[in-house]
Design a protein around this motif. Structure first.
Motif, PDB file in Angstrom:
ATOM      1  N   ALA A 144      86.978  24.716   3.255  1.00 24.13           N
ATOM      2  CA  ALA A 144      85.880  24.577   2.293  1.00 24.13           C
ATOM      3  C   ALA A 144      85.831  23.169   1.693  1.00 24.13           C
ATOM      4  O   ALA A 144      84.746  22.623   1.469  1.00 24.13           O
ATOM      5  CB  ALA A 144      86.011  25.627   1.197  1.00 24.13           C
ATOM      6  N   GLU A 145      86.976  22.582   1.444  1.00 27.22           N
ATOM      7  CA  GLU A 145      87.019  21.229   0.870  1.00 27.22           C
ATOM      8  C   GLU A 145      86.406  20.211   1.823  1.00 27.22           C
ATOM      9  O   GLU A 145      85.644  19.326   1.408  1.00 27.22           O
ATOM     10  CB  GLU A 145      88.468  20.852   0.557  1.00 27.22           C
ATOM     11  N   ILE A 179      81.656  16.869   3.609  1.00 28.51           N
ATOM     12  CA  ILE A 179      80.610  16.585   4.600  1.00 28.51           C
ATOM     13  C   ILE A 179      79.240  16.668   3.934  1.00 28.51           C
ATOM     14  O   ILE A 179      78.405  15.770   4.083  1.00 28.51           O
ATOM     15  CB  ILE A 179      80.700  17.561   5.794  1.00 28.51           C
ATOM     16  N   ILE A 180      79.004  17.751   3.196  1.00 29.71           N
ATOM     17  CA  ILE A 180      77.723  17.935   2.519  1.00 29.71           C
ATOM     18  C   ILE A 180      77.461  16.787   1.544  1.00 29.71           C
ATOM     19  O   ILE A 180      76.355  16.237   1.503  1.00 29.71           O
ATOM     20  CB  ILE A 180      77.677  19.300   1.809  1.00 29.71           C
ATOM     21  N   ASP A 181      78.457  16.410   0.782  1.00 28.06           N
ATOM     22  CA  ASP A 181      78.312  15.319  -0.184  1.00 28.06           C
ATOM     23  C   ASP A 181      77.975  13.999   0.499  1.00 28.06           C
ATOM     24  O   ASP A 181      77.054  13.286   0.088  1.00 28.06           O
ATOM     25  CB  ASP A 181      79.601  15.189  -1.006  1.00 28.06           C
ATOM     26  N   ILE A 231      75.513  23.866   6.849  1.00 25.47           N
ATOM     27  CA  ILE A 231      76.513  23.790   7.910  1.00 25.47           C
ATOM     28  C   ILE A 231      76.550  25.148   8.603  1.00 25.47           C
ATOM     29  O   ILE A 231      76.774  26.176   7.968  1.00 25.47           O
ATOM     30  CB  ILE A 231      77.902  23.431   7.355  1.00 25.47           C
ATOM     31  N   SER A 232      76.300  25.135   9.896  1.00 32.02           N
ATOM     32  CA  SER A 232      76.393  26.339  10.711  1.00 32.02           C
ATOM     33  C   SER A 232      77.626  26.199  11.591  1.00 32.02           C
ATOM     34  O   SER A 232      77.818  25.169  12.234  1.00 32.02           O
ATOM     35  CB  SER A 232      75.150  26.501  11.586  1.00 32.02           C
ATOM     36  N   GLU A 233      78.450  27.240  11.600  1.00 31.13           N
ATOM     37  CA  GLU A 233      79.678  27.184  12.397  1.00 31.13           C
ATOM     38  C   GLU A 233      79.621  28.196  13.543  1.00 31.13           C
ATOM     39  O   GLU A 233      79.091  29.284  13.389  1.00 31.13           O
ATOM     40  CB  GLU A 233      80.890  27.461  11.524  1.00 31.13           C
TER      41      GLU A 233
END
Length: 64
Positions: free
Chosen positions: A14-15, A20-22, A43-45
Motif C-alpha cells: 500500500a505504501e 506511485i499515485i502521489d 491502479i489496477s493489479e
C-alpha cells in the motif's frame, strides 16, 4: 478531470502504491497546470498468471 489508469502486476504494498499515485499526480499536474485535486489515478493489479507477453504467461506452471 483527467483519469490516469496504471496496470501492473500484483505484489506492491500500500505504501508503494500511494507513492506511485502521489508522483504520477504531481507530474501530471506540473506538466499540464491542472490542480492535483482534479487528477484521478487508478491502479489496477493483475495476477501474473493472468497476464502474458509474447504468447507466454508471466506466472503459473508454464512461466519461465
Amino acid at each position: 478531470m483527467p483519469f490516469i489508469e496504471i496496470n501492473q502486476l500484483t505484489g506492491r504494498d500500500a505504501e508503494t502504491k500511494a507513492a506511485i499515485i502521489d508522483e504520477v499526480t504531481a507530474a501530471y499536474s506540473r506538466v499540464t497546470g491542472i490542480a492535483p485535486e482534479k487528477v484521478w489515478v487508478k491502479i489496477s493489479e493483475t495476477d501474473p498468471g493472468d497476464w502474458g507477453i509474447g504468447g507466454k504467461p508471466l506466472g503459473g506452471p508454464t512461466a519461465k
